[in-house]
Design an enzyme around this catalytic site. Sequence first.
Site, mmCIF file in Angstrom:
data_model
loop_
_atom_site.group_PDB
_atom_site.id
_atom_site.type_symbol
_atom_site.label_atom_id
_atom_site.label_comp_id
_atom_site.label_asym_id
_atom_site.label_seq_id
_atom_site.Cartn_x
_atom_site.Cartn_y
_atom_site.Cartn_z
ATOM 1 N N ASP A 26 3.051 1.412 0.830
ATOM 2 C CA ASP A 26 3.664 2.592 0.221
ATOM 3 C C ASP A 26 4.195 2.219 -1.166
ATOM 4 O OD1 ASP A 26 5.085 4.839 -0.420
ATOM 5 O OD2 ASP A 26 6.715 4.478 1.011
ATOM 6 N N ASP A 103 -15.696 6.246 1.966
ATOM 7 C CA ASP A 103 -16.145 6.771 3.248
ATOM 8 C C ASP A 103 -16.794 8.121 2.968
ATOM 9 O OD1 ASP A 103 -16.193 7.038 6.164
ATOM 10 O OD2 ASP A 103 -14.489 5.658 6.113
ATOM 11 N N ASP A 205 -19.873 7.956 7.828
ATOM 12 C CA ASP A 205 -19.243 8.228 9.115
ATOM 13 C C ASP A 205 -20.216 8.876 10.107
ATOM 14 O OD1 ASP A 205 -16.525 8.357 10.461
ATOM 15 O OD2 ASP A 205 -17.107 10.456 10.630
ATOM 16 N N GLU A 259 -22.440 4.353 10.034
ATOM 17 C CA GLU A 259 -21.813 4.175 11.350
ATOM 18 C C GLU A 259 -22.759 4.721 12.409
ATOM 19 O OE1 GLU A 259 -17.567 4.904 13.624
ATOM 20 O OE2 GLU A 259 -18.482 6.534 12.517
ATOM 21 N N HIS A 332 -10.237 0.510 11.832
ATOM 22 C CA HIS A 332 -9.191 1.477 12.178
ATOM 23 C C HIS A 332 -9.446 2.154 13.524
ATOM 24 C CE1 HIS A 332 -12.521 3.660 10.604
ATOM 25 N NE2 HIS A 332 -12.000 4.789 11.039
ATOM 26 N N ASP A 333 -10.618 1.930 14.126
ATOM 27 C CA ASP A 333 -10.915 2.514 15.439
ATOM 28 C C ASP A 333 -10.787 1.488 16.567
ATOM 29 O OD1 ASP A 333 -11.554 5.006 14.370
ATOM 30 O OD2 ASP A 333 -13.669 4.490 14.108
HETATM 31 C C1 NOJ Z 1 -15.602 7.608 13.101
HETATM 32 C C2 NOJ Z 1 -14.340 7.218 12.384
HETATM 33 O O1 NOJ Z 1 -14.334 5.835 12.172
HETATM 34 C C3 NOJ Z 1 -13.199 7.700 13.237
HETATM 35 O O2 NOJ Z 1 -11.965 7.210 12.797
HETATM 36 C C4 NOJ Z 1 -13.226 9.205 13.259
HETATM 37 O O3 NOJ Z 1 -12.227 9.660 14.132
HETATM 38 C C5 NOJ Z 1 -14.582 9.739 13.718
HETATM 39 N N1 NOJ Z 1 -15.686 9.038 13.141
HETATM 40 C C6 NOJ Z 1 -14.719 11.186 13.335
HETATM 41 O O4 NOJ Z 1 -14.852 11.299 11.952
#
Ligand code: NOJ
Length: 563
Positions: A26, A103, A205, A259, A332-333
């Site tokens: 931040d 992204d 994505d 992805e 992040h997932d």
């Molecule tokens: C993959 C992304 O990495 C994830 O964070 C997101 O929730 C889904 N796609 C939907 O966009």
Amino acid sequence: MASKAISKAWYKEMCVYQIWCRSFKDGNGDGIGDLAGVREKLPYIKSLGVDAIWFSPLYKSPQADYGYDISDYRDINPEYGTLEEFRQLLDEAHSMGLKVIMDLVVNHTSDQHEWFLESRKGADNPYHDYYFWRKGRAPGKAPNNWLSTFAGPGWSYDEDLDEWFLHIFTPQQPDLNHDNPKVREEVKDIMRYWLDMGVDGFREDVITYISKKDGLPNGFPIPVACGMEHYDFGPNLEKYLTEYRREVLDNYDCVTIGEAPMITPKKALRLIGEGPDKLLDMVIPFDHMSCDGFLINWIPVKFNLKKLKKCYANWQKTLYGKGWNMLYIENHDQPRIVSRYGSELYRAESAKMLAAAYMLQSGTAFVYQGQEIGMTNLHLQSLDEYVDFQTISTTALMKRLLHLSDKTLVKIASKASRDNSRSPVQWTGGKNAGFTTADDAWFRVNPNYPEINVEKDEKDPDSVLNFYKKLIAFRKDNPLVIYGDYKEHYRSNKRMFCYERRYGDERLLVVCSFSDIPVRFNAPEGFDLSDGECVLNNYPDPIIIENGFALKPYETRVYRFRA
Ligand code: NOJ
């Protein structure tokens, strides 16, 4: 034995640092990470030795899915800063030799995007066909049985229109209809907009979901992501990706990383196979991230090293000389890797070992913010503290279907939730881990920050951070790591991972213990350790036995051999 000739490219030699902006740093004291924070930390990012930054979505968004729900593809989320600030950041990054990857989220938009707001005005509206609007099968019944991959309905009803719209993710993320040529023109314009500004490529994505089967037939009835067989690698995927490549991407020197949930290496070659028909430079694999669970890891099981080794060998071997690997163990997932495939008890040791295990394979290596200091899972104690939609809806579904108690769900979420990796980066041992000067950060700071933080790691030559720096530098200095071939040893060993890389007359031997008890290692045939140079290790003195050693918990040792 000579290695197969592999074509070289700048994107193959990169190491990429992923920033999930909201939790990075931040800069303006409002508790939310922002571009000012990123700019402040550019020298830190550069000091890691990486070559590029991938930004998770920075665009204008109501944040229903933390930026993956975009309401304006050409502007920056005001919480993060302005477009002008982004341009400055881009220039600064470039002047430091850092590439910038954005992204690109075009499977869906936000329900607040003007296209969607227009589309819901009526069937005659020119934007109506930008999305999948359909009549229900009967009053109150969705057009088909598809369900969201986030554990909920796949359709939402609009009373005024008496129609339903499709959303594979949250109800605030309506799916775009790429069958409509106007949508594809919009996508191309968005790509050009950012590429013309100077960005160096896209992480795309869920790109393998953009083509839905004609007629949207019912899917095989499963409680989550029902219908997936009709949109994963759908009928026109390759056609649309070809269009995007020929009409836009081929005109720029940029990189694309798609992805691709559930993709196999064989199938991946249809998209990334090298040659004139290549559609993407890399895909993001998923199978290696499911060695400790089923159903997107919401059914946790004990970590299975043999499964991990099998995934690695499959990707490395199938793609070698034909396509390019994307290497990662966190994003992040994904919950933090130390808490999953490593050990919080042997945190520093296992963080380093895990880094060596994946980063010395062939491919472009990605590092997620905080991974480089061995951040751990958050272990929230109550379901109410979770903010991620997927976590909230998945725990609700599990409660309904399996009648699990909150206590059990808290335990599962503390392993499986994406929120584990979305806590603020721990910069210092000071208030809020130095992430923000506000009273509170937007999301819980992991209470272990006095122990685990960048400032501390920077001062300690043996820290996880300094190990990552060494590893990244080693990759850069050794084409063997980037372009060499891959051979696995001791495939059936359940505690130890050992592989060899070979390029010209150089060889690398990577040895990794995935165990908290000692493991015996003997050099494979053809290797005399006394001829090798130990280039990386996470314990000072090995316990040597003959031509090998007794590996200590999570020990890694890497040897280079020159002919
Ligand atoms: C993959 C992304 O990495 C994830 O964070 C997101 O929730 C889904 N796609 C939907 O966009």
